[in-house]
Design a protein around this motif. Structure first.
Motif, short mmCIF file in Angstrom:
data_model
loop_
_atom_site.label_atom_id
_atom_site.label_comp_id
_atom_site.label_asym_id
_atom_site.label_seq_id
_atom_site.Cartn_x
_atom_site.Cartn_y
_atom_site.Cartn_z
N PRO A 229 24.83 84.09 107.87
CA PRO A 229 26.05 84.83 107.48
C PRO A 229 25.95 86.33 107.73
N SER A 230 24.73 86.87 107.74
CA SER A 230 24.56 88.31 107.96
C SER A 230 24.94 88.72 109.38
N MET A 231 25.06 87.73 110.28
CA MET A 231 25.44 88.04 111.67
C MET A 231 26.91 88.39 111.78
N PHE A 232 27.71 87.98 110.81
CA PHE A 232 29.15 88.24 110.86
C PHE A 232 29.43 89.57 110.15
N VAL A 233 29.56 90.61 110.94
CA VAL A 233 29.69 91.96 110.39
C VAL A 233 31.00 92.61 110.84
N GLU A 234 31.39 93.63 110.11
CA GLU A 234 32.52 94.45 110.52
C GLU A 234 32.00 95.49 111.51
N PRO A 235 32.64 95.66 112.64
CA PRO A 235 32.16 96.65 113.61
C PRO A 235 32.26 98.07 113.04
N PHE A 236 31.32 98.91 113.45
CA PHE A 236 31.27 100.28 112.95
C PHE A 236 32.28 101.15 113.69
N VAL A 237 32.98 101.97 112.94
CA VAL A 237 33.96 102.91 113.52
C VAL A 237 33.62 104.32 113.02
N ASP A 238 33.56 105.26 113.93
CA ASP A 238 33.30 106.65 113.58
C ASP A 238 34.32 107.13 112.55
N ASN A 239 33.86 107.92 111.59
CA ASN A 239 34.75 108.39 110.52
C ASN A 239 35.98 109.09 111.07
N ASN A 240 35.81 109.91 112.12
CA ASN A 240 36.96 110.61 112.69
C ASN A 240 37.97 109.65 113.28
N LEU A 241 37.48 108.55 113.83
CA LEU A 241 38.38 107.59 114.47
C LEU A 241 39.00 106.62 113.48
N LEU B 183 31.31 80.20 125.03
CA LEU B 183 31.53 80.40 123.61
C LEU B 183 30.67 79.45 122.79
N ARG B 184 30.30 79.89 121.59
CA ARG B 184 29.57 79.00 120.69
C ARG B 184 30.54 77.98 120.10
N SER B 185 30.05 76.80 119.81
CA SER B 185 30.88 75.77 119.20
C SER B 185 31.09 76.09 117.72
N ASP B 186 32.07 75.42 117.11
CA ASP B 186 32.31 75.61 115.68
C ASP B 186 31.07 75.25 114.87
N GLU B 187 30.36 74.23 115.32
CA GLU B 187 29.15 73.82 114.60
C GLU B 187 28.08 74.90 114.69
N GLU B 188 27.92 75.49 115.87
CA GLU B 188 26.93 76.55 116.04
C GLU B 188 27.26 77.75 115.16
N LEU B 189 28.55 78.10 115.11
CA LEU B 189 28.96 79.24 114.29
C LEU B 189 28.73 78.95 112.80
N ALA B 190 28.97 77.72 112.39
CA ALA B 190 28.80 77.35 110.98
C ALA B 190 27.35 77.42 110.55
N ASN B 191 26.44 77.22 111.51
CA ASN B 191 25.01 77.20 111.18
C ASN B 191 24.34 78.56 111.35
N MET B 192 25.10 79.57 111.73
CA MET B 192 24.52 80.89 111.93
C MET B 192 24.31 81.61 110.61
N ARG C 33 29.59 93.64 118.26
CA ARG C 33 28.85 92.59 117.55
C ARG C 33 29.71 91.38 117.19
N PRO C 34 30.97 91.56 116.75
CA PRO C 34 31.78 90.37 116.47
C PRO C 34 31.96 89.47 117.69
N ALA C 35 32.14 90.07 118.86
CA ALA C 35 32.28 89.28 120.09
C ALA C 35 30.96 88.63 120.47
N ASN C 36 29.85 89.33 120.25
CA ASN C 36 28.55 88.76 120.58
C ASN C 36 28.25 87.52 119.75
N VAL C 37 28.68 87.51 118.50
CA VAL C 37 28.46 86.35 117.64
C VAL C 37 29.20 85.13 118.19
N LEU C 38 30.38 85.34 118.73
CA LEU C 38 31.19 84.23 119.22
C LEU C 38 30.68 83.64 120.53
#
Length: 206
Positions: free
Chosen positions: A12-24, A1-10, A72-77
């Motif tokens: 901000p555009s990397m922190f996204v809401e995952p895409f969900v199909d409209n039907n789902l 896992l990335r440290s809190d410091e690493e996450l703070a320095n990333m 993507r949210p898991a990949n950021v962490l």
């Protein structure tokens, strides 16, 4: 896992809401998908979601739909995985097929052999229960709906009992293709299996 410091320095555009199909996005349709994945043995459940995944489909060449998980949210962490070295059709162009090279690599009358390996639904053949809380669906269900009596707790590393009325997150317990580490794990497992097979084949018969 990335440290809190690493996450703070990333960025901000990397922190996204995952895409969900409209039907789902329809709770009924998402629940149908959850139930089907559970029947197939691909899901587990968690009391806490460390990150959530999106889900959508893309059409394959044969007209069927491929289910895709947006992780993507898991990949950021997580830290970036090591580079995975994959062979491709272009790799054959790098072979030296000259008579001199072939004679160098041949021993006596032995031949040079090539082989390929493709593991069907490879990512879904590997379970990683301890990582499931990173791959939770953005919905909850009652434990009693799926006859769940215990769930794994990431904090303690133990299984704990749950009541029928407890709300749980459905979570993938297999390696989703969208997770940055999945390819590395699967590729290394297959590579090790092939090496062990070659060693076994090369061993003299007793």
């Amino acid at each position: 896992l990335r440290s809190d410091e690493e996450l703070a320095n990333m960025d901000p555009s990397m922190f996204v809401e995952p895409f969900v199909d409209n039907n789902l996005r329809n709770p009924t349709e998402l629940r149908r998908l959850v139930s089907r994945l559970y029947e197939l043995g691909l899901l587990t459940f968690r009391k806490r979601a460390r990150s959530k995944i999106g889900v959508f489909t893309v059409e394959k060449k044969d007209g069927m739909l491929r289910l895709v998980f947006d992780c993507r949210p898991a990949n950021v962490l997580h830290k970036d995985p090591p580079i995975t070295h994959l062979a491709s059709g272009a790799a054959y162009a790098n072979f030296d097929w000259s008579d001199e090279a072939l004679e160098t690599h041949q021993h006596g009358d032995s031949d040079i052999h090539f082989s390929g390996l493709d593991l069907t639904d490879g990512f879904y053949q590997f379970e990683y229960e301890e990582m499931a809380s990173f791959f939770c669906f953005d919905t909850t269900v009652l434990a009693g709906e799926y006859n769940i009596t215990r769930v794994y707790d990431d904090g303690t590393g133990l299984w704990e009992s749950v009541d029928a009325g407890d709300r749980l997150y459905p979570a993938l317990k297999v390696l989703p293709m969208g997770w940055s580490w999945s390819l590395w794990f699967v590729h290394n497992a297959l590579t090790e299996s092939m090496v062990l097979s070659l060693i076994h084949i090369s061993e003299p018969t007793r």
